[in-house]
Write an enzyme that holds these catalytic residues in place. Structure first.
Site, PDB file in Angstrom:
ATOM      1  N   GLU A 183       0.376  27.388  18.936  1.00 19.29           N
ATOM      2  CA  GLU A 183      -0.058  27.306  20.118  1.00 19.29           C
ATOM      3  C   GLU A 183       0.083  28.880  21.114  1.00 19.29           C
ATOM      4  O   GLU A 183      -0.963  29.206  21.753  1.00 19.29           O
ATOM      5  CB  GLU A 183       0.674  26.305  21.041  1.00 19.29           C
ATOM      6  CG  GLU A 183       0.439  25.145  20.806  1.00 19.29           C
ATOM      7  CD  GLU A 183       1.394  24.133  21.377  1.00 19.29           C
ATOM      8  OE1 GLU A 183       1.171  23.241  22.305  1.00 19.29           O
ATOM      9  OE2 GLU A 183       2.699  24.111  21.003  1.00 19.29           O
ATOM     10  N   ARG A 217       6.471  21.271  30.804  1.00 21.13           N
ATOM     11  CA  ARG A 217       6.436  22.538  30.142  1.00 21.13           C
ATOM     12  C   ARG A 217       5.705  23.398  30.895  1.00 21.13           C
ATOM     13  O   ARG A 217       5.872  24.708  30.859  1.00 21.13           O
ATOM     14  CB  ARG A 217       5.436  22.229  28.890  1.00 21.13           C
ATOM     15  CG  ARG A 217       5.474  23.290  27.853  1.00 21.13           C
ATOM     16  CD  ARG A 217       5.048  23.013  26.695  1.00 21.13           C
ATOM     17  NE  ARG A 217       5.872  22.465  25.564  1.00 21.13           N
ATOM     18  CZ  ARG A 217       6.432  23.296  24.780  1.00 21.13           C
ATOM     19  NH1 ARG A 217       6.247  24.599  24.783  1.00 21.13           N
ATOM     20  NH2 ARG A 217       7.371  22.856  23.998  1.00 21.13           N
TER      21      ARG A 217
END
Length: 775
Positions: free
Chosen positions: A724, A321
């Site tokens: 997030e 990621r």
């Protein structure tokens, strides 16, 4: 009826700022966490015995004094494990109990069960060990020099970065460094294992991933998953730290429960929690960038490396990621990213809010800032020069087309509402007149991919039960950690059934009710579980519509669910009355729902695909003051504009945005993890590890949701995730500090400011930009 299903009238359940479903319990101290559960009188309490060295060979372990300690009933070691001595979810390299090889200070060697928590803790420290101490690798540079990796390195490459770099009008190289971060959730790690009949086991655990805990306990005990039930009503914070880590506690407690035949509670105190559990990965990146006179990037090469710790844990997907977020909001036509996942003799780092994305994004933000300062341009102008386009320059380095780009609109609105231009001029005048206190300002964007990179996790289930009195219970696979997921699920179900939110109750997450759940992570909790709950509610509603259509002689289009009432043509019934009628007519009043995220696919071997269903966007402006004599920084003002699509609950979403920003601000300014030269973590309590508090929130803050349009993708009610992405809004604070540090020099040097920007780090950066020697 032609298969039509009646649509409920929107009564405000979704989209209203409903308070958190347990707010009254939180503020009154009546919310029940795992440590509050009433337990049988014969419950034992457990504690771990920990490795005293970062790297060593365990030659002998003497537990006689432990066993002889007051209150001790049993000890568990690796030899007691009937199944696999492992709690690593991806790679089987994380032993429940270590030995003979010891890989980090604080690694569990054994667990002891005693009649009280204090007795267990005291006994656990009384072991004697014969250990051959071995050289330890503690930081990223040392790991790179030793080719020490937990999993193989990965490379993403697009275009011809070497050729484009060679032909660039300007070239620049630098290094980005960011530290790790402890989760410091209010509720520490805890598990309670209660033996049942015929080999069954009930585990209460503070976990974001009940199914992972169930799986690990099953593997450790060599029992089928059907014999293990894991429940979690709520957590006192998680932030990723309760995704893979709780399995260790649950496995040890379960092993001792089976060995003794008695319930066992294993609760870590704060020091042990910080020593044993993983953190956010610290990263460094060496980069070389080519760009033109306007600041547009022509080529970028990045060596990205992280400290993973002694085992793989979730470092593979975390670093994947990170690679996928090096672009952040910027189009990179020619790019190469080499990602190293470094093995060190420190605690194994793990998931943390953003899951590697923030660390990758910090790289490009520093690159952009360095370009701007080299060209003597406003960093915002260079950022906008490199933004993704709407129809061209709109494909990410991994091949996903950016179809929902709101970057320019969002930036236009925030730039205007924050008064960015005028304030920048005012700050320049202030800095010219004030030699001691310097001010800085920055506007930074966020583009964050929503979905698990591992495609198979993007699924969810739910079970809806309607009782004869018309009350409703919804079970789903997500977990509540304070973020308000359960509240949003209640709103979704209430809207589908036309009920007030008070008529719907969410139960504890339970692997016996909803199996094979995914972790509540990747900002996907509402997207996945909301859709599953909605599907279950629609199934129930369709059954009730069919029953009423038959009994009242009306079509589906004539039936409406609103305000706790059901209107069938000219007739009106209470929801409870309709349910009672349906029950007597033998209509099934329970239903499951299932959802899998569409469109996504990912080829990890080639680092290409569409790993994300959509992107979350936001931007922030931060203004800071820096005392150049002490290095102290103060956040003066923050302006935030965030895209939540059709917000399911604006109050909860705003709370996530504010909390995410402040948590990110702590990571980037005050939260420093310090390891001694022999590998011992020295910042293992709030007394030595500084998290932000209410005093760090600025006197002036403007937080708003972007009023633009719904999510273009078919997410739950066209909303967007807010778990997030807001953490990365704090980048503007770090770059505002960078801006203030730059004001201390003459423009001939770039600011060298690693994160966290502690006072010492800021003073060092000021000395460097002035060309002074650091003492």
């Amino acid at each position: 009826m032609g298969g039509a299903v009646a649509k409920p009238l929107v009564d405000g359940a979704v989209g209203t700022p409903l308070r958190h479903e347990a707010a009254h319990l939180h503020v009154s101290g009546r919310a029940i966490y795992v440590d509050d559960l009433p337990l049988p009188a014969n419950t034992l309490h457990a504690a771990f015995g920990l490795s005293p060295v970062a790297h060593g060979q365990l030659r002998a372990l003497d537990l006689a004094a432990v066993l002889a300690s007051e209150g001790v009933v049993a000890i568990a070691t690796a030899a007691d494990i009937p199944g696999h001595n492992n709690y690593g979810g991806i790679v089987a390299d994380d032993p429940v109990f270590a030995g003979p090889l010891l890989s980090h200070a604080g690694q569990p060697l054994f667990a002891v069960a005693a009649t009280s928590h204090r007795a267990a803790s005291r006994a656990a420290r009384r072991f004697r060990a014969d250990i051959e101490t071995l050289p330890a690798i503690l930081d990223i540079r040392a790991a790179l020099a030793a080719d020490s990796y937990v999993i193989p390195s990965q490379t993403l490459r697009r275009g011809e970065p070497d050729r484009a770099l060679a032909g660039s009008a300007h070239r620049l190289s630098g290094t980005m460094v960011c530290g790790g971060q402890d989760h410091l959730y209010l509720e520490g790690q805890i598990a309670v294992a209660i033996p049942g009949e015929d080999g069954q086991l009930l585990v209460h655990c503070s976990t974001q991933h009940p199914t992972e805990v169930q799986h690990v306990v099953s593997e450790v005990l060599a029992r089928p998953m059907q014999d293990i039930t894991v429940q979690c009503r709520r957590m006192g914070g998680g932030f990723g730290g309760k995704e893979s880590q709780p399995a260790l506690l649950a496995a040890a407690a379960s092993l001792l429960a089976v060995k003794t035949g008695r319930p066992v509670k294993l609760r870590l105190d704060r020091d042990a929690d910080m020593l044993i559990t993983g953190k956010r990965h610290d990263f460094l990146a060496d980069y070389e960038v080519g760009f033109d006179d306007s600041g547009r990037i022509s080529a970028l090469k990045v060596m990205l490396a992280s400290r993973c710790g002694h085992s793989a844990d979730l470092s593979g997907p975390v670093n994947d990621r990170a690679v996928c977020h090096v672009d952040n909001a910027y189009f990179l036509e020619h790019v190469e990213i080499v990602s190293h996942r470094c093995r060190t003799h420190t605690v194994s780092n793990t998931a943390f809010r953003g899951f590697g994305g923030p660390q990758g994004m910090l790289v490009i933000e520093q690159v952009i800032d360095d370009i701007a300062r080299t060209l003597k341009l406003d960093p915002l102008a260079v950022r906008r020069r490199n933004y993704y386009g709407l129809h061209v320059r709109n494909v990410t380095p991994y091949g996903q087309t950016v179809e929902d780009n709101v970057l320019d609109t969002l930036t236009d609105q925030l730039e205007a509402s924050s008064g960015y231009r005028a304030r920048r001029r005012e700050i320049a005048a202030w800095n010219a007149a004030n030699p001691v206190v310097k001010r800085g300002i920055a506007l930074t964007p966020v583009k964050f991919g929503i979905s698990f990179n591992a495609t198979f996790y993007n699924q969810a289930g739910a079970l809806l039960q309607v009782y004869k009195d018309g009350s409703v219970a919804i079970h789903h696979g997500g977990t509540e950690m304070g973020q308000g997921l359960h509240t949003k699920i209640i709103q979704i179900v209430a809207q589908e059934l036309g009920l007030p939110a008070s008529a719907v109750r969410v139960t504890a997450t339970d692997t016996a009710k909803v199996p094979n759940t995914s972790a509540t992570a990747a900002s996907s909790g509402s997207d996945l579980n909301g859709k599953a709950a909605q599907a279950a509610a629609r199934t129930i509603r369709a059954r009730l519509v069919a029953h009423l259509g038959s009994s009242c002689g009306v079509t589906a289009g004539q039936i409406r669910f609103v305000g706790g009432q059901v209107q069938a043509g000219e007739r009106s019934f209470s929801f409870a009355e309709v349910v009672r009628q349906a029950y007597l007519a033998r209509v099934q009043l329970s239903a499951t729902g299932y959802y899998r995220t569409p469109k996504i696919h990912w080829d990890r071997s080639r680092f290409t695909g569409r790993p994300f269903f959509y992107f979350g966007y936001g931007a922030s402006v931060s203004e800071v003051a820096v005392d150049t004599l002490t290095g102290e920084t103060r956040l003066l003002r923050v302006d935030v504009l965030h895209d939540a699509g059709n917000s399911l609950n604006p109050a909860l979403d705003r709370g996530q945005i504010e909390g995410g920003y402040l948590q990110g601000y702590g990571w980037l300014t005050t939260e420093e993890l310090f390891f001694s030269r022999d590998g011992h973590l020295k910042t293992h309590a709030p007394s030595t590890y500084k998290i932000p508090t209410a005093r760090d929130w600025p006197a002036k803050a403007q937080v708003a949701l972007l009023a633009l349009e719904p999510n273009r993708e078919d997410s739950i009610h066209r909303s967007k995730a807010v778990g997030e992405p807001p953490l990365m809004l704090a980048f503007s604070a770090l770059h505002a500090i960078r801006d203030a540090v730059a004001a201390c020099g003459d423009g001939g040097r770039l600011p060298l400011l690693p994160a966290p920007a502690t006072p010492e780090t800021v003073l060092r950066a000021i000395s460097a930009i002035r060309g002074e020697a650091w003492p």
